[in-house]
Design a protein around this motif. Structure first.
Motif, PDB file in Angstrom:
ATOM      1  N   ILE A 136       0.716  -1.123   0.027  1.00 30.22           N
ATOM      2  CA  ILE A 136      -0.051  -0.027   0.640  1.00 30.22           C
ATOM      3  C   ILE A 136       1.218   1.368   0.051  1.00 30.22           C
ATOM      4  O   ILE A 136       1.562   1.673   0.835  1.00 30.22           O
ATOM      5  CB  ILE A 136      -1.032   0.402   0.971  1.00 30.22           C
ATOM      6  CG1 ILE A 136      -1.570  -1.236   1.429  1.00 30.22           C
ATOM      7  CG2 ILE A 136      -1.766   1.115   1.548  1.00 30.22           C
ATOM      8  CD1 ILE A 136      -3.354  -1.461   0.242  1.00 30.22           C
ATOM      9  N   ALA A 138       0.471   5.711   0.053  1.00 30.22           N
ATOM     10  CA  ALA A 138      -0.654   6.573  -0.265  1.00 30.22           C
ATOM     11  C   ALA A 138       0.339   7.930   0.497  1.00 30.22           C
ATOM     12  O   ALA A 138       0.909   7.964   1.092  1.00 30.22           O
ATOM     13  CB  ALA A 138      -1.408   6.032   0.815  1.00 30.22           C
ATOM     14  N   ILE A 142      -2.511   5.134   6.304  1.00 31.68           N
ATOM     15  CA  ILE A 142      -3.340   4.369   6.588  1.00 31.68           C
ATOM     16  C   ILE A 142      -3.441   3.564   7.030  1.00 31.68           C
ATOM     17  O   ILE A 142      -3.119   3.397   8.255  1.00 31.68           O
ATOM     18  CB  ILE A 142      -2.266   3.677   5.783  1.00 31.68           C
ATOM     19  CG1 ILE A 142      -0.989   4.189   4.265  1.00 31.68           C
ATOM     20  CG2 ILE A 142      -2.566   1.577   5.001  1.00 31.68           C
ATOM     21  CD1 ILE A 142       0.119   2.947   3.696  1.00 31.68           C
ATOM     22  N   ALA A 152       3.592  -1.032   3.727  1.00 31.22           N
ATOM     23  CA  ALA A 152       2.793  -0.079   3.670  1.00 31.22           C
ATOM     24  C   ALA A 152       3.429   1.621   4.144  1.00 31.22           C
ATOM     25  O   ALA A 152       4.499   1.372   4.541  1.00 31.22           O
ATOM     26  CB  ALA A 152       1.965   0.207   5.441  1.00 31.22           C
ATOM     27  N   ALA A 154       3.298   5.380   4.129  1.00 37.66           N
ATOM     28  CA  ALA A 154       2.233   6.620   3.996  1.00 37.66           C
ATOM     29  C   ALA A 154       3.362   7.659   4.366  1.00 37.66           C
ATOM     30  O   ALA A 154       4.425   7.506   4.215  1.00 37.66           O
ATOM     31  CB  ALA A 154       1.373   6.712   5.607  1.00 37.66           C
TER      32      ALA A 154
END
Length: 210
Positions: A136, A138, A142, A152, A154
């Motif tokens: 992921i 972003a 997140i 992840a 962020a």
């Protein structure tokens, strides 16, 4: 992702080698933006740096933080977009209505191994889990309501206030803004627990949610 080389360059490259030793696939399949604002190399030094990074399998998408780039190198970027030296006059062209910028997206379910979710303009919420081998990325925070077993990242839009939240903490890699920590650097004190991750004083911090 972006890399920001700093002087002394030999020490920065040594730190990069140490990170690649811990996680050899850290940059695999990624296009990297090289922020040269802190280094300001001349053309010869920049070409040598590019050669050093290519030798480490770092694929460079473009450069930021410099005024010009020599021919034959990746392009100069501004905000992750190609820069242009053209100054076009303001002609009476019809204006296209701007679409509203989305601030968040929600993934109904889980993100499976091999899948990548990229949302550079806001938050990402995952109602399920993020499997090992999934990612992921972003621009904002997140939120993962299940287990975080993959990667992840962020704050990818240079947002140091972004955070990562998950119900079960088992990540392969964590990143906020331009800082990254791999599984080898994370420790086991929060494994399997609800957790939050944020930046504080230029370092990634982690704490339980209970």
């Amino acid at each position: 992702m972006a890399l920001k080389p700093e002087a002394p360059l030999a020490d920065w490259l040594a730190d990069l080698d140490a990170a690649l030793k811990r996680s050899p696939t850290l940059f695999d399949g990624r296009a990297i933006i090289l922020d040269l604002g802190a280094l300001r190399p001349d053309h010869e030094a920049l070409q040598a740096l590019v050669a050093d990074l290519i030798g480490r399998r770092v694929r460079i998408l473009g450069f930021e933080g410099v005024g010009s780039i020599a021919a034959g190198l990746p392009p100069l970027l501004i905000g992750g977009r190609p820069a242009s030296n053209l100054d076009l006059p303001d002609l009476a062209l019809p204006k296209v209505p701007e679409e509203p910028v989305s601030t968040s997206i929600t993934i109904e379910g889980s993100v499976r191994s091999g899948q990548t979710v990229v949302h550079p303009t806001g938050d990402v919420t995952v109602m399920g889990s993020v499997s090992s081998g999934a990612e992921i990325l972003a621009g904002g925070s997140i939120h993962i309501y299940g287990a975080l077993r993959g990667r992840a990242i962020a704050g990818a839009a240079r947002n140091p206030r972004a955070r990562i939240y998950c119900r079960k903490f088992q990540p392969e890699l964590l990143g906020i803004d331009r800082l990254v920590r791999t599984a080898e650097d994370i420790g086991t004190q929060l494994q399997g627990k609800p957790a939050q991750i944020w930046l504080d004083g230029g370092a990634i911090r982690m704490a339980g949610l209970d």
